[in-house]
Design an enzyme around this catalytic site. Structure first.
Site, PDB file in Angstrom:
ATOM      1  CE  LYS A  31     -29.727  81.367  -2.692  1.00 45.78           C
ATOM      2  NZ  LYS A  31     -29.829  81.990  -1.376  1.00 45.78           N
ATOM      3  CG  ASN A  32     -25.910  80.962  -0.739  1.00 46.86           C
ATOM      4  OD1 ASN A  32     -26.917  81.617  -0.999  1.00 46.86           O
ATOM      5  ND2 ASN A  32     -25.954  79.764  -0.171  1.00 46.86           N
ATOM      6  CB  CYS A 125     -37.568  81.905   7.316  1.00 46.33           C
ATOM      7  SG  CYS A 125     -36.242  80.765   7.094  1.00 46.33           S
ATOM      8  NE  ARG A 130     -31.791  80.868   7.849  1.00 43.85           N
ATOM      9  CZ  ARG A 130     -31.687  81.085   6.551  1.00 43.85           C
ATOM     10  NH1 ARG A 130     -32.748  81.060   5.797  1.00 43.85           N
ATOM     11  NH2 ARG A 130     -30.520  81.336   6.005  1.00 43.85           N
ATOM     12  CG  ASP A 314     -28.165  75.547   0.816  1.00 40.45           C
ATOM     13  OD1 ASP A 314     -28.973  75.498   1.755  1.00 40.45           O
ATOM     14  OD2 ASP A 314     -27.533  76.576   0.513  1.00 40.45           O
ATOM     15  NE  ARG A 406     -36.049  84.026  -2.134  1.00 41.82           N
ATOM     16  CZ  ARG A 406     -35.867  84.142  -0.847  1.00 41.82           C
ATOM     17  NH1 ARG A 406     -36.640  83.507  -0.015  1.00 41.82           N
ATOM     18  NH2 ARG A 406     -34.919  84.905  -0.357  1.00 41.82           N
TER      19      ARG A 406
HETATM   20  C1  UD1 Z   1     -26.171  80.498   4.451  1.00 46.92           C
HETATM   21  C2  UD1 Z   1     -26.740  80.265   3.081  1.00 46.92           C
HETATM   22  C3  UD1 Z   1     -27.698  79.088   3.067  1.00 46.92           C
HETATM   23  C4  UD1 Z   1     -27.040  77.863   3.658  1.00 46.92           C
HETATM   24  C5  UD1 Z   1     -26.439  78.188   5.018  1.00 46.92           C
HETATM   25  C6  UD1 Z   1     -25.657  77.032   5.624  1.00 46.92           C
HETATM   26  C7  UD1 Z   1     -26.792  82.454   2.094  1.00 46.92           C
HETATM   27  C8  UD1 Z   1     -27.610  83.582   1.573  1.00 46.92           C
HETATM   28  N1  UD1 Z   1     -27.446  81.451   2.648  1.00 46.92           N
HETATM   29  O1  UD1 Z   1     -27.259  80.870   5.297  1.00 46.92           O
HETATM   30  O2  UD1 Z   1     -28.084  78.833   1.715  1.00 46.92           O
HETATM   31  O3  UD1 Z   1     -28.012  76.850   3.803  1.00 46.92           O
HETATM   32  O4  UD1 Z   1     -25.540  79.299   4.917  1.00 46.92           O
HETATM   33  O5  UD1 Z   1     -24.719  76.573   4.717  1.00 46.92           O
HETATM   34  O6  UD1 Z   1     -25.580  82.442   1.976  1.00 46.92           O
HETATM   35  N2  UD1 Z   1     -27.194  80.673  13.643  1.00 46.92           N
HETATM   36  C9  UD1 Z   1     -27.329  81.097  14.953  1.00 46.92           C
HETATM   37  N3  UD1 Z   1     -26.954  82.378  15.243  1.00 46.92           N
HETATM   38  C10 UD1 Z   1     -26.449  83.233  14.304  1.00 46.92           C
HETATM   39  C11 UD1 Z   1     -26.324  82.787  12.982  1.00 46.92           C
HETATM   40  C12 UD1 Z   1     -26.703  81.494  12.667  1.00 46.92           C
HETATM   41  O7  UD1 Z   1     -27.764  80.357  15.819  1.00 46.92           O
HETATM   42  O8  UD1 Z   1     -26.133  84.392  14.640  1.00 46.92           O
HETATM   43  C13 UD1 Z   1     -27.621  79.296  13.283  1.00 46.92           C
HETATM   44  C14 UD1 Z   1     -28.824  79.330  12.327  1.00 46.92           C
HETATM   45  O9  UD1 Z   1     -30.039  79.441  13.024  1.00 46.92           O
HETATM   46  C15 UD1 Z   1     -28.684  77.995  11.609  1.00 46.92           C
HETATM   47  C16 UD1 Z   1     -27.156  77.770  11.589  1.00 46.92           C
HETATM   48  O10 UD1 Z   1     -26.600  78.670  12.538  1.00 46.92           O
HETATM   49  O11 UD1 Z   1     -29.270  76.957  12.374  1.00 46.92           O
HETATM   50  C17 UD1 Z   1     -26.530  78.020  10.224  1.00 46.92           C
HETATM   51  O12 UD1 Z   1     -26.779  79.356   9.826  1.00 46.92           O
HETATM   52  P1  UD1 Z   1     -25.751  80.170   8.923  1.00 46.92           P
HETATM   53  O13 UD1 Z   1     -24.518  79.376   8.692  1.00 46.92           O
HETATM   54  O14 UD1 Z   1     -25.617  81.529   9.509  1.00 46.92           O
HETATM   55  O15 UD1 Z   1     -26.552  80.237   7.552  1.00 46.92           O
HETATM   56  P2  UD1 Z   1     -26.942  81.528   6.727  1.00 46.92           P
HETATM   57  O16 UD1 Z   1     -25.769  82.433   6.597  1.00 46.92           O
HETATM   58  O17 UD1 Z   1     -28.222  82.069   7.236  1.00 46.92           O
END
Ligand code: UD1
Length: 434
Positions: A31-32, A125, A130, A314, A406
């Site tokens: 998915k990711n 969420c 996030r 995850d 999902r």
């Molecule tokens: C992706 C995955 C999700 C997985 C996660 C971590 C998808 C669709 N989802 O989510 O399944 O659990 O990686 O492996 O691929 N953060 C900030 N600022 C930012 C971006 C992120 O502070 O600009 C923080 C977030 O709040 C969170 C952490 O970084 O606490 C990790 O987020 P991130 O690695 O970006 O995860 P996603 O890409 O949202």
């Protein structure tokens, strides 16, 4: 006993515990990865082809996002063609972003190709706030003008320029958005402290086949030399390591023997070593992993989630179910998301003994679980509750199962093929957020 006819509207899963799972499950495409490859197809006019795309709700939502932008998408038997020739719009509306946060991954490609993206702010969420500050700081450093109004964030740029950027956190989404923005920027972009997830490597392979010039994918320093144009390409999505891990835990908790095929074991190295520490027997082949074990012999282990190659957040909820059965006291520390213990109260209702303090959960194992009605608070927690149902005495009714839909393709069918007693009741619905 649960009365499956009582209660709520919407689809539910009823799991009857006590069956030992055995057999092979072929994992679907990740998915990711699939969601980001779909977004990346926006970078080039023409038709890209993706194989091994999982037919899950999030993929259908990303299809809607692409169609909203003007792309023509066909999705048959796991193969998706995306024709982006007629893409005109640069807007992702609230209804779609709110349904699936990963919609924000269209930002990088849209700014790169059209110089403009306007995306509804995803907001918080179930997993916490996030933020997307790293995505936006990166795009601004590349020359994008970032504004926000009316609940949208808009990025415009006549021409993106390369940047040297140290990501303050190895965010998966930010790394992907910035990589996609950088492929046609002027000069060489260097991202340091970049995320190293296998799905990022998969994205880079696709970008390279589209004409991008990228070094270091899968390491924490990635270099992207900007090219003047991208072309459509064809790619096969890598296997879903989280789905594999979910089914391996399902096998392990029931004391059965389950093989997950279509996945390279090294992408789950730390997870597999934790399973071994619990006492699960793990056999690795080139493209499959088999587990077996006796739950009476399982012992407690400590687990801390971290960005790849650390223990995947995850798989934290699913692991918590295994640790609830293992004798002794385990400490689970969630380091990636602020609010990822929302399912613990549901697990306690099934008989688990877990105390949460901030981002730590203390699991006192060796428990017998009993079936009850539970709510799925998010995708992975939903899968974890289904796993708990496999070992709980009697029936467990899972509500809000749209979360599972999902991200898991044919979830209950795959469980049934392994011998589980799982039944779906009610009609499919739509989800929100994660
Ligand atoms: C992706 C995955 C999700 C997985 C996660 C971590 C998808 C669709 N989802 O989510 O399944 O659990 O990686 O492996 O691929 N953060 C900030 N600022 C930012 C971006 C992120 O502070 O600009 C923080 C977030 O709040 C969170 C952490 O970084 O606490 C990790 O987020 P991130 O690695 O970006 O995860 P996603 O890409 O949202």
């Amino acid at each position: 006993m649960v009365d499956p006819t009582a209660g709520t509207a919407g689809p539910r899963l009823v799991v009857s515990g006590g069956r030992r799972l055995s057999g092979q499950v072929t994992v679907s495409g990740a998915k990711n990865s699939a969601l980001k490859l779909m977004a990346a197809s926006l970078l080039a006019p023409g038709t890209s082809v993706l194989h091994n795309v999982p037919d899950i709700q999030d993929v259908r939502t990303m299809q809607e996002v692409l169609e909203y932008l003007g792309a023509v998408v066909e999705f048959v038997d796991g193969t998706m063609t995306v024709d982006t020739t007629e893409v005109q719009s640069h807007v992702a509306p609230y209804e779609l972003v709110q349904r699936m946060r990963a919609s924000i991954q269209i930002m990088g490609p849209l700014v790169a190709r059209f110089g403009r993206a306007r995306v509804a702010m995803p907001g918080g969420c179930n997993l916490g706030p996030r933020k997307i500050d790293i995505h936006l700081r990166g795009l601004a450093a590349m020359g994008g003008e970032v504004r926000s109004d009316h609940g949208f964030v808009e990025v415009t740029a006549t021409k993106l320029r390369a940047v040297d950027m140290f990501l303050e956190y190895p965010s998966v989404g930010a790394t992907e958005n910035l990589l996609m923005a950088a492929v046609m920027a002027e000069g060489t972009t260097t991202l340091e402290n970049a995320a190293r997830e296998p799905e990022i490597v998969d994205l880079c392979k696709f970008l390279i086949s589209m004409g991008a010039d990228i070094d270091g994918a899968g390491s924490s320093t990635v270099r992207v030399r900007g090219v003047t144009e991208m072309r459509p390409a064809e790619h096969t999505v890598l296997g879903d390591r989280i789905e594999a891990g979910t089914f391996l835990i399902a096998g392990a908790v029931t004391g059965g023997e389950v093989e997950a095929a279509g996945i390279s074991p090294h992408v789950l190295d730390l997870f597999l070593s934790k399973l071994r520490s619990v006492g699960v027997q793990v056999h690795e082949n080139t493209r499959s992993i088999r587990v077996s074990g006796d739950p009476d012999s399982y012992k407690a282990v400590d687990v801390a989630t971290l960005p790849y190659p650390g223990f995947p957040t995850d798989l934290q909820a699913q692991m918590m179910v295994l640790l609830s059965l293992a004798k002794g006291v385990s400490m689970v520390t969630e380091n990636v998301f602020e609010n990822r213990f929302g399912f613990v109260d549901e697990l306690i209702r099934l008989g688990a003994d877990i105390r949460v303090d901030g981002n730590h959960a203390v699991v006192t194992g060796g428990r017998s679980l009993t079936g009850a009605i539970v709510q799925c608070p998010d995708l992975r927690a939903g899968a974890a509750l289904a796993i708990a149902g496999l070992v709980a005495e009697g029936s467990t009714e899972l509500r809000e199962v749209y979360h599972i839909d999902r991200g898991y393709e044919r979830f209950e069918e795959k469980l049934r093929n392994l011998g589980a007693d799982v039944e779906r009741i009610g009609q499919a619905g739509a989800g929100a957020c994660f």
